[in-house]
Design a protein around this motif. Structure first.
Motif, PDB file in Angstrom:
ATOM      1  N   SER A 164       0.738  -1.244  -0.286  1.00  0.00           N
ATOM      2  CA  SER A 164      -0.155   0.054  -0.039  1.00  0.00           C
ATOM      3  C   SER A 164       0.781   1.232  -0.027  1.00  0.00           C
ATOM      4  CB  SER A 164      -0.865   0.105   1.134  1.00  0.00           C
ATOM      5  OG  SER A 164      -0.203  -0.225   2.355  1.00  0.00           O
TER       6      SER A 164
ATOM      7  N   THR B  30      -3.926   2.891   6.749  1.00  0.00           N
ATOM      8  CA  THR B  30      -2.618   2.393   6.621  1.00  0.00           C
ATOM      9  C   THR B  30      -2.160   2.812   7.977  1.00  0.00           C
ATOM     10  OG1 THR B  30      -1.960   3.940   5.358  1.00  0.00           O
ATOM     11  CG2 THR B  30      -2.431   1.952   4.253  1.00  0.00           C
TER      12      THR B  30
ATOM     13  N   LEU C 238      -1.850  -2.626   6.545  1.00  0.00           N
ATOM     14  CA  LEU C 238      -3.122  -2.036   6.480  1.00  0.00           C
ATOM     15  C   LEU C 238      -3.775  -2.041   8.154  1.00  0.00           C
ATOM     16  CD1 LEU C 238      -4.143  -3.804   3.204  1.00  0.00           C
ATOM     17  CD2 LEU C 238      -3.289  -1.502   3.545  1.00  0.00           C
ATOM     18  N   CYS C 239      -4.295  -1.075   8.507  1.00  0.00           N
ATOM     19  CA  CYS C 239      -4.797  -1.132   9.895  1.00  0.00           C
ATOM     20  C   CYS C 239      -6.269  -2.062   9.908  1.00  0.00           C
ATOM     21  CB  CYS C 239      -5.399   0.439  10.443  1.00  0.00           C
ATOM     22  SG  CYS C 239      -3.938   1.329  10.568  1.00  0.00           S
TER      23      CYS C 239
ATOM     24  N   SER D 111      -5.490  -5.250   9.461  1.00  0.00           N
ATOM     25  CA  SER D 111      -5.155  -6.553   8.851  1.00  0.00           C
ATOM     26  C   SER D 111      -4.589  -7.363  10.003  1.00  0.00           C
ATOM     27  CB  SER D 111      -4.157  -6.345   7.778  1.00  0.00           C
ATOM     28  OG  SER D 111      -2.853  -5.727   8.488  1.00  0.00           O
ATOM     29  N   GLY D 112      -4.137  -8.665   9.492  1.00  0.00           N
ATOM     30  CA  GLY D 112      -3.478  -9.692  10.416  1.00  0.00           C
ATOM     31  C   GLY D 112      -2.055  -8.975  11.127  1.00  0.00           C
ATOM     32  N   ASP D 113      -1.389  -8.581  10.134  1.00  0.00           N
ATOM     33  CA  ASP D 113      -0.258  -7.935  10.675  1.00  0.00           C
ATOM     34  C   ASP D 113      -0.303  -6.994  11.527  1.00  0.00           C
ATOM     35  OD1 ASP D 113       1.214  -9.806   9.064  1.00  0.00           O
ATOM     36  OD2 ASP D 113       1.441  -8.371   7.287  1.00  0.00           O
ATOM     37  N   TRP D 114      -1.367  -6.012  11.357  1.00  0.00           N
ATOM     38  CA  TRP D 114      -1.671  -4.972  12.146  1.00  0.00           C
ATOM     39  C   TRP D 114      -1.987  -5.479  13.763  1.00  0.00           C
ATOM     40  CZ3 TRP D 114      -6.136  -2.952  14.819  1.00  0.00           C
ATOM     41  CH2 TRP D 114      -6.095  -1.926  15.363  1.00  0.00           C
TER      42      TRP D 114
END
Length: 691
Positions: A189, A384, A392-393, A395-398
């Motif tokens: 992104s 984001t 991405l806010c 998302s799994g990573d977030w």
């Protein structure tokens, strides 16, 4: 008579027959009589029309109109928000989108023209199909164009119309979709990370040195330097409270202010405002004030991705504690082995060193703890992470980062911040204890005894600044919120002038005013249009850089003033002479009856009375050990007369303070010696007294 002369038909009219014409007739709409004496009307060709009889010329279709047929009485209008490059268009293909609009005719040749996306510039004729044609290597004509990204915006080639807003114009130069500054790989992104083997230096991607790619720079270098830093801080922490107003502590306060100023500068860099390249570069240069690990270029050491970087910053204070404990036990081991000139460190002073580091970098610690909750909205309505636009806010990573952030908030903001607040609140009752002063003196030595609580404002200022980025997503809103915090702090600063040295209070005020100007100028970037005059933007950039760097020069002047005031023998002599001259007046005032004192005081204006009572409070607290208002005293001996005065007033606080001052392990013998030296008067060390 017979007619002997034939009359020419005027332009726009023709003879009714080719031979032996008896009259002229008008050319019908859709045709024109181009010349006089014509025998036939000329049919209007494609791209032209005539809308009335007896026309002498066919009119070309105007811009935004076309006519594919001949002999027509009108032109067809192009679709909404469309125009033609030239007049006289003869086909619908000549209709293109107006400037500021675009279309995507890949699947629908009659696709409408839509307003240009935020963050993009759409020249006349913009069509997404030409972007893909360019990707295929086709050569485009001048009139064939597609929506282009403005500076500070980015979109991916797979989704050229899904626009993300960058926080750095240096990373996102604009142009064709998928374009980042050379060296940066487009992420999910945005333009977030440099290629492997490179790091972001605030302007471009620089090459990592060989030492930075190995463990030599990190973590070996911090491991080597940390004991030296701890020793320096320990020596400073051992200075007695009686010297807190000295020039050395003045220099320490100046360094603390500058570090805090550039911490705030680094926090401004977190705002959702696309800044000029020079501004970004300057802000990035002071990133170390918020994140000391950046000095060792951890991006090159394998901590480039946000998850590993977040973990590193979260455990950093714990790592520092571990290194400090190793140094602490090392001094005890060396002392036990009878190494010369080695003395075992005191536990309370060692804790002072650690917690003073946390207090100094508290604004940066707060930023680290709350970074995961700082998201920005993009033109494509996707949110984001501000610190890493590749995440991405939601998302799994977030969510993985949120788990780390919650731990950081609990440990540092609630734990350490709450501990500091509690210590400041209970200081009036515990400051008389030597161990308390050794452990927590860093919270008080910079500030005047009657404004000992000023450290609370530093904690609130650091937290409030970061909370503003969570509450507001628009960059200009964030700047207004930060300006409100700085304005309130500056107002209180003007009211209390809390620092022990007046020049340092003035420097603090100046640094906050400089930040206020920087924030107001940062807002100009939010309102600047893409097509704004570049010279105006350059002027804003220069002003921000100059104002932001000016506290360095102000600090030099303040330091010179402090050195001159405290070290110049002539200045000291002047103070003693003034004291000698004032002593008789003080004696006369002290021996005057109450009515005479009241008469003098009532004759003073408000400012004079305020200064007089402030002086009396200081003399009472520092000389006699009594005070009419709350005050942390730097040194005071409570004499018998003072005690009797306290008892006469029924004050049990002073008596409790005397008892507390003579408590504490390892200090009883010292207190007994002092009691003997003062003819049996109980010794009262630093504390807070009420009368």
């Amino acid at each position: 008579g017979a007619v002997t002369v034939c009359t020419k038909c005027q332009a726009g009219r023709v003879a009714n027959t080719e031979i032996a014409a008896t009259s002229c007739v008008d050319c019908l709409a859709g045709t024109a009589g181009l010349e006089a004496a014509s025998t036939s009307c000329t049919e209007c060709t494609a791209g032209t029309f005539s809308d009335e009889d007896r026309a002498t010329i066919c009119t070309s279709c105007d811009l935004a109109f076309y006519q594919p047929g001949s002999g027509q009485t009108a032109c067809r209008a192009c679709g909404e928000n469309m125009l033609t490059v030239m007049i006289g268009a003869s086909s619908e293909e000549a209709c293109i989108c107006s400037e500021g609009f675009y279309r995507d005719s890949r699947e629908d040749p009659e696709a409408p023209c839509l307003p240009c996306k935020e963050g993009m510039s759409c020249a006349a004729g913009s069509d997404v199909k030409y972007f893909y044609a360019e990707l295929r290597g086709e050569t485009l004509e001048k009139s064939q164009t597609f929506p282009k990204l403005q500076s500070s915006y980015m979109s991916l080639q797979d989704e050229p119309l899904s626009v993300y807003k960058c926080t750095s114009a240096a990373k996102c130069p604009g142009g064709s979709p998928g374009t980042c500054t050379p060296g940066i790989v487009p992420d999910v992104s945005g333009c977030a990370h440099c290629e492997d083997g490179k790091y972001w230096n605030g302007q471009d991607c620089g090459e990592c040195a060989w030492s930075e790619r190995t463990c030599l720079m990190f973590p070996l270098l911090p491991l080597v330097l940390s004991p030296l830093l701890f020793v320096t801080l320990y020596r400073g922490a051992t200075i007695q409270s009686e010297s807190w107003g000295s020039w050395r502590f003045g220099m320490s306060a100046i360094a603390f202010l500058l570090l805090n100023h550039y911490q705030m500068t680094s926090l401004i860099n977190h705002s959702n405002i696309a800044k000029g390249g020079a501004v970004t570069q300057v802000f990035e240069a002071f990133k170390f004030s918020e994140n000391p690990w950046s000095l060792f270029n951890t991006d090159c050491a394998g901590f480039r991705d946000t998850t590993s970087s977040m973990l590193l910053k979260t455990i950093a204070p714990i790592v520092v504690l571990a290194l400090l404990l190793l140094t602490y036990f090392g001094t005890h081991l060396l002392a036990a082995l009878k190494f010369p000139r080695f003395q075992a460190w005191d536990r309370d002073t060692t804790m002072n060193v650690y917690f003073s580091l946390l207090f100094t970098f508290f604004a940066g610690i707060a930023a680290m703890s709350l970074d995961t909750f700082k998201c920005s909205n993009n033109p494509n309505h996707i949110s984001t992470l501000v610190s890493d636009q590749s995440i991405l806010c939601g998302s799994g990573d977030w969510w993985g980062l949120v788990a780390i952030a919650v731990v950081a908030v609990i440990i540092y903001l609630l734990g350490v911040g709450g501990l500091f607040s509690w210590v400041i609140i209970v200081a009036p009752n515990r400051f008389g204890l030597p161990g308390f002063r050794r452990r927590w003196g860093f919270l008080f030595y910079r500030f005047r005894p009657d404004v000992w609580w000023w450290g609370l404002l530093f904690l609130l200022k650091g937290i409030g600044t970061n909370v503003g980025y969570m509450l507001f997503h628009l960059g200009v809103e964030q700047m207004y919120f930060l300006m409100a915090i700085l304005a309130v702090y500056s107002g209180l600063l003007t009211l209390f002038f809390p620092w022990r040295l007046r020049a340092v209070s003035a420097l603090d005020l100046y640094t906050n005013l400089a930040l206020l100007f920087v924030c107001s100028l940062m807002g100009c970037y939010s309102y600047a249009r893409a097509e704004a005059d570049e010279s105006v933007k350059d002027g804003i950039t220069i002003a921000i850089v100059v104002i932001n760097m000016s506290p360095l020069f102000a600090a030099v002047l303040v330091a010179a003033h402090i050195m001159r005031y405290h070290l110049n023998p002539a200045t000291k002599q002047d103070r003693f002479k003034a004291l000698e001259q004032l002593s008789p007046s003080l004696t006369n005032f002290a021996t005057a009856d109450l009515a005479e004192k009241a008469r003098v005081i009532e004759g003073l204006d408000e400012w004079a009375r305020s200064y007089l009572f402030s002086a009396l409070h200081i003399i009472s607290a520092e000389f006699d050990g009594l005070s009419l208002k709350a005050r942390l005293t730097s040194k005071s001996l409570l004499s018998k007369s003072s005690l009797s005065g306290s008892q006469h007033l029924g004050d049990h606080h002073s008596q409790d303070a005397v008892k507390a001052a003579n408590q504490g392990s390892g200090d009883n013998h010292h207190n007994n010696n002092n009691n003997n030296n003062n003819e049996g008067y109980p010794n009262r060390t630093s504390g807070l007294i009420y009368v």
